[in-house]
Design a protein around this motif. Sequence first.
Motif, PDB file in Angstrom:
ATOM      1  N   THR A 101       8.194   4.102  -5.744  1.00 53.48           N
ATOM      2  CA  THR A 101       8.733   5.398  -6.174  1.00 53.48           C
ATOM      3  C   THR A 101       8.387   5.628  -7.642  1.00 53.48           C
ATOM      4  N   ASP A 102       8.693   6.818  -8.115  1.00 51.28           N
ATOM      5  CA  ASP A 102       8.685   7.008  -9.549  1.00 51.28           C
ATOM      6  C   ASP A 102       9.785   6.151 -10.139  1.00 51.28           C
ATOM      7  N   LEU A 103       9.674   5.926 -11.433  1.00 52.42           N
ATOM      8  CA  LEU A 103      10.752   5.210 -12.091  1.00 52.42           C
ATOM      9  C   LEU A 103      11.644   6.214 -12.788  1.00 52.42           C
ATOM     10  N   TRP A 104      12.852   5.794 -13.025  1.00 49.06           N
ATOM     11  CA  TRP A 104      13.824   6.611 -13.737  1.00 49.06           C
ATOM     12  C   TRP A 104      13.209   7.066 -15.059  1.00 49.06           C
ATOM     13  N   ASP A 105      12.522   6.143 -15.676  1.00 52.07           N
ATOM     14  CA  ASP A 105      11.818   6.424 -16.911  1.00 52.07           C
ATOM     15  C   ASP A 105      10.374   6.738 -16.526  1.00 52.07           C
ATOM     16  N   ASP A 106      10.026   8.029 -16.312  1.00 51.92           N
ATOM     17  CA  ASP A 106       8.687   8.253 -15.770  1.00 51.92           C
ATOM     18  C   ASP A 106       7.577   8.060 -16.794  1.00 51.92           C
ATOM     19  N   GLN A 107       7.959   7.978 -18.047  1.00 49.61           N
ATOM     20  CA  GLN A 107       6.971   7.583 -19.055  1.00 49.61           C
ATOM     21  C   GLN A 107       6.402   6.209 -18.689  1.00 49.61           C
ATOM     22  N   CYS A 126       1.770 -11.955 -13.124  1.00 46.12           N
ATOM     23  CA  CYS A 126       2.598 -10.990 -12.399  1.00 46.12           C
ATOM     24  C   CYS A 126       1.990  -9.599 -12.591  1.00 46.12           C
ATOM     25  N   ILE A 127       1.514  -9.051 -11.507  1.00 47.34           N
ATOM     26  CA  ILE A 127       0.712  -7.836 -11.608  1.00 47.34           C
ATOM     27  C   ILE A 127       1.463  -6.649 -11.003  1.00 47.34           C
ATOM     28  N   PHE A 128       1.636  -5.619 -11.796  1.00 47.18           N
ATOM     29  CA  PHE A 128       2.354  -4.433 -11.335  1.00 47.18           C
ATOM     30  C   PHE A 128       1.367  -3.328 -11.009  1.00 47.18           C
ATOM     31  N   SER A 129       1.731  -2.537 -10.029  1.00 46.45           N
ATOM     32  CA  SER A 129       0.880  -1.418  -9.692  1.00 46.45           C
ATOM     33  C   SER A 129       1.733  -0.271  -9.175  1.00 46.45           C
ATOM     34  N   LYS A 130       1.193   0.930  -9.262  1.00 47.71           N
ATOM     35  CA  LYS A 130       1.894   2.068  -8.671  1.00 47.71           C
ATOM     36  C   LYS A 130       1.086   2.659  -7.508  1.00 47.71           C
ATOM     37  N   TYR A 131      -0.049   2.039  -7.168  1.00 46.72           N
ATOM     38  CA  TYR A 131      -0.923   2.611  -6.146  1.00 46.72           C
ATOM     39  C   TYR A 131      -0.523   2.183  -4.747  1.00 46.72           C
ATOM     40  N   HIS A 132      -0.203   3.167  -3.928  1.00 50.54           N
ATOM     41  CA  HIS A 132       0.338   2.867  -2.605  1.00 50.54           C
ATOM     42  C   HIS A 132      -0.618   2.069  -1.725  1.00 50.54           C
ATOM     43  N   ASP A 133      -1.918   2.208  -1.976  1.00 50.10           N
ATOM     44  CA  ASP A 133      -2.833   1.463  -1.109  1.00 50.10           C
ATOM     45  C   ASP A 133      -2.852  -0.034  -1.423  1.00 50.10           C
ATOM     46  N   LYS A 134      -2.083  -0.438  -2.427  1.00 48.96           N
ATOM     47  CA  LYS A 134      -1.959  -1.875  -2.714  1.00 48.96           C
ATOM     48  C   LYS A 134      -0.894  -2.543  -1.841  1.00 48.96           C
ATOM     49  N   ILE A 135      -0.355  -1.799  -0.917  1.00 51.68           N
ATOM     50  CA  ILE A 135       0.757  -2.306  -0.104  1.00 51.68           C
ATOM     51  C   ILE A 135       0.395  -3.609   0.611  1.00 51.68           C
ATOM     52  N   HIS A 136      -0.870  -3.750   0.982  1.00 57.33           N
ATOM     53  CA  HIS A 136      -1.263  -4.947   1.735  1.00 57.33           C
ATOM     54  C   HIS A 136      -1.209  -6.220   0.909  1.00 57.33           C
ATOM     55  N   GLU A 137      -1.317  -6.062  -0.410  1.00 56.30           N
ATOM     56  CA  GLU A 137      -1.301  -7.245  -1.273  1.00 56.30           C
ATOM     57  C   GLU A 137       0.067  -7.489  -1.891  1.00 56.30           C
ATOM     58  N   ALA A 138       0.989  -6.559  -1.682  1.00 56.49           N
ATOM     59  CA  ALA A 138       2.243  -6.619  -2.448  1.00 56.49           C
ATOM     60  C   ALA A 138       3.180  -7.720  -1.964  1.00 56.49           C
ATOM     61  N   VAL A 156       7.904   8.996   3.817  1.00 56.55           N
ATOM     62  CA  VAL A 156       7.600   8.711   2.407  1.00 56.55           C
ATOM     63  C   VAL A 156       7.705   7.218   2.101  1.00 56.55           C
ATOM     64  N   MET A 157       7.957   6.429   3.127  1.00 59.94           N
ATOM     65  CA  MET A 157       8.065   4.984   2.924  1.00 59.94           C
ATOM     66  C   MET A 157       6.762   4.327   3.410  1.00 59.94           C
ATOM     67  N   PRO A 158       6.531   3.083   3.010  1.00 63.13           N
ATOM     68  CA  PRO A 158       5.317   2.416   3.490  1.00 63.13           C
ATOM     69  C   PRO A 158       5.316   2.355   5.018  1.00 63.13           C
ATOM     70  N   THR A 159       4.139   2.432   5.597  1.00 63.92           N
ATOM     71  CA  THR A 159       4.062   2.400   7.059  1.00 63.92           C
ATOM     72  C   THR A 159       3.796   0.993   7.589  1.00 63.92           C
ATOM     73  N   VAL A 160       3.456   0.076   6.691  1.00 63.10           N
ATOM     74  CA  VAL A 160       3.331  -1.321   7.119  1.00 63.10           C
ATOM     75  C   VAL A 160       4.347  -2.147   6.358  1.00 63.10           C
ATOM     76  N   ARG A 161       4.723  -3.224   6.993  1.00 55.79           N
ATOM     77  CA  ARG A 161       5.700  -4.092   6.336  1.00 55.79           C
ATOM     78  C   ARG A 161       5.434  -5.523   6.755  1.00 55.79           C
ATOM     79  N   PHE A 162       5.222  -6.378   5.775  1.00 49.15           N
ATOM     80  CA  PHE A 162       4.911  -7.768   6.077  1.00 49.15           C
ATOM     81  C   PHE A 162       6.162  -8.629   5.924  1.00 49.15           C
ATOM     82  N   PRO A 163       6.269  -9.676   6.723  1.00 42.59           N
ATOM     83  CA  PRO A 163       7.490 -10.491   6.715  1.00 42.59           C
ATOM     84  C   PRO A 163       7.776 -11.161   5.369  1.00 42.59           C
ATOM     85  N   HIS A 164       6.728 -11.448   4.601  1.00 43.78           N
ATOM     86  CA  HIS A 164       6.964 -12.138   3.331  1.00 43.78           C
ATOM     87  C   HIS A 164       7.289 -11.159   2.205  1.00 43.78           C
TER      88      HIS A 164
END
Length: 440
Positions: A101-107, A126-138, A156-164
């Motif tokens: 999602t966006d963050l409370w502090d969108d800056q 520790c790598i942060f990202s905001k790109y939704h297509d990174k869902i597979h690595e998250a 609006v939620m991810p369509t895949v979900r991994f057990p870990h």
Amino acid sequence: MRSSRNHLFALSLVCLGTLLVVYVTDKVVKNRNTRDVNTDCDCSKNNVPPNPEMTNPAACDRDPRDDSHVNPLSKFYSVWYDQPTEKTLTKRDHANILIWTDLWDDQLKKKLPTGTGTMCPTMPGCIFSKYHDKIHEADAVLFEVSNLQKDYNPSVMPTVRFPHQHWIWFHTECPNFPSINFETYRSVFNWTITYRSDSDSSGAWGSLYRTYQRLKVEGVDPKKDYTVGKKKLAVWFISKCNTQANRVAYATELVKHMHVDVFGRCGKSVCAKWNVTCMPGIIRQYKFYLAFENMKCKEYLTEKFWRNALANDVIPVVLGANRSDYERLAPPHSYIHVDDFKSPKELADHLKMLGQDKEQYNAYFKWKTQPPKNMPLEEGVWCNLCREIFERCPTKRKLYTDLRLWFEGEHLSMCDPLENVKHQKLQFVDDHFQVATYTD
Ligand SMILES: *[C@@H]1O[C@H](CO)[C@@H](O)[C@H](O)[C@H]1NC(C)=O
Ligand SMILES: *[C@@H]1O[C@H](CO)[C@@H](O)[C@H](O)[C@H]1NC(C)=O
Ligand SMILES: *[C@@H]1O[C@H](CO)[C@@H](O)[C@H](O)[C@H]1NC(C)=O
């Protein structure tokens, strides 16, 4: 046996090189030994010990806090352990956190890097990202509450979900603030980040650890006279002044007995409440800062205490969580708790006395020279999260089945109720509060 209801999700997984299942259900029942889906599981190996190379092998010991006799709130989540796999047995040198999602502090969100180290410099793996297509690595997917849709909306939620993968609910305000419609988010989140110490990762507004880290950088002069430059008695920054907030009735009475300068939306407007440019210069002219929280909730100590008062070398006068919470979380003898006084008048008399007594006043800063021996590690929300991800038990699974009750407590026990009075907005004028507008 555990069950998760009203919950729609899809799992797509790779097990032994095979793309296995896309799985949609409204009721999932799993058992610790017999699983009805082979998820992230190398099922040929039974009873493999947890990752021997983990930084903290004890992480896979049963946590006593998951026992409902020890922690009654644990009945609002379920915990299980998956079979270890190739993947969970491998030592990890990086973790991916996707801020969905966006963050409370969108800056902050705008600046979110895809690279390493910027959110938590001490843990560059520790790598942060905001790109939704990174869902597979998250390894973790973070949802900030104020930017979640009020009702759960799968589109609006991810369509895949991994057990870990940890889906994390991130909320730093107390239960009284506008939040999601919890019923629709049952059995969605694996972890929480809140101000409360029993969250999976700490989202506290401040901590002993960070406070003493700051002092290491700033340095502490044990002979400093903290009364110097403080000609004025007490200051309060407040933006929401309504009669129901626990603090307002108290303050209305307090200002009858002592002089308080009030800034913010209902007081002097020269410096607004979140303006960190002008606040320190003002606050530092005062002996006391009224760190009155808008709700009395368990462990709810906010920036009012840590950033506005303590970091500006002004004694916080606190109203909010119980004294025992402050004793546990805050530096010893660093604050004045309103519960120690029979009435606002008695508090006012005490503050006026203390304001005249240099020695007693300075005693409230002795804590700066005496760091406690055992401070829980608390490095701010991003580093805390990185650490949890690295140090967690790789096979442990957790799911909040009733987030609302966990957060609010059974029978709303996490917070004292608001004042049972007519809702009126107040304005501070000429040394007292008066009704500004009627809202009902
Ligand atoms: C904060 O206060 C400073 C100094 O009073 C002012 O110049 C600035 O515009 C304020 N910033 C915001 C965001 O209100
Ligand atoms: C404070 O302590 C009292 C007495 O133990 C308890 O009833 C109340 O719920 C506590 N309040 C909060 C906000 O923790
Ligand atoms: C999170 O919850 C989902 C849904 O039950 C589950 O499949 C997954 O294994 C959980 N992940 C963790 C890390 O607990």
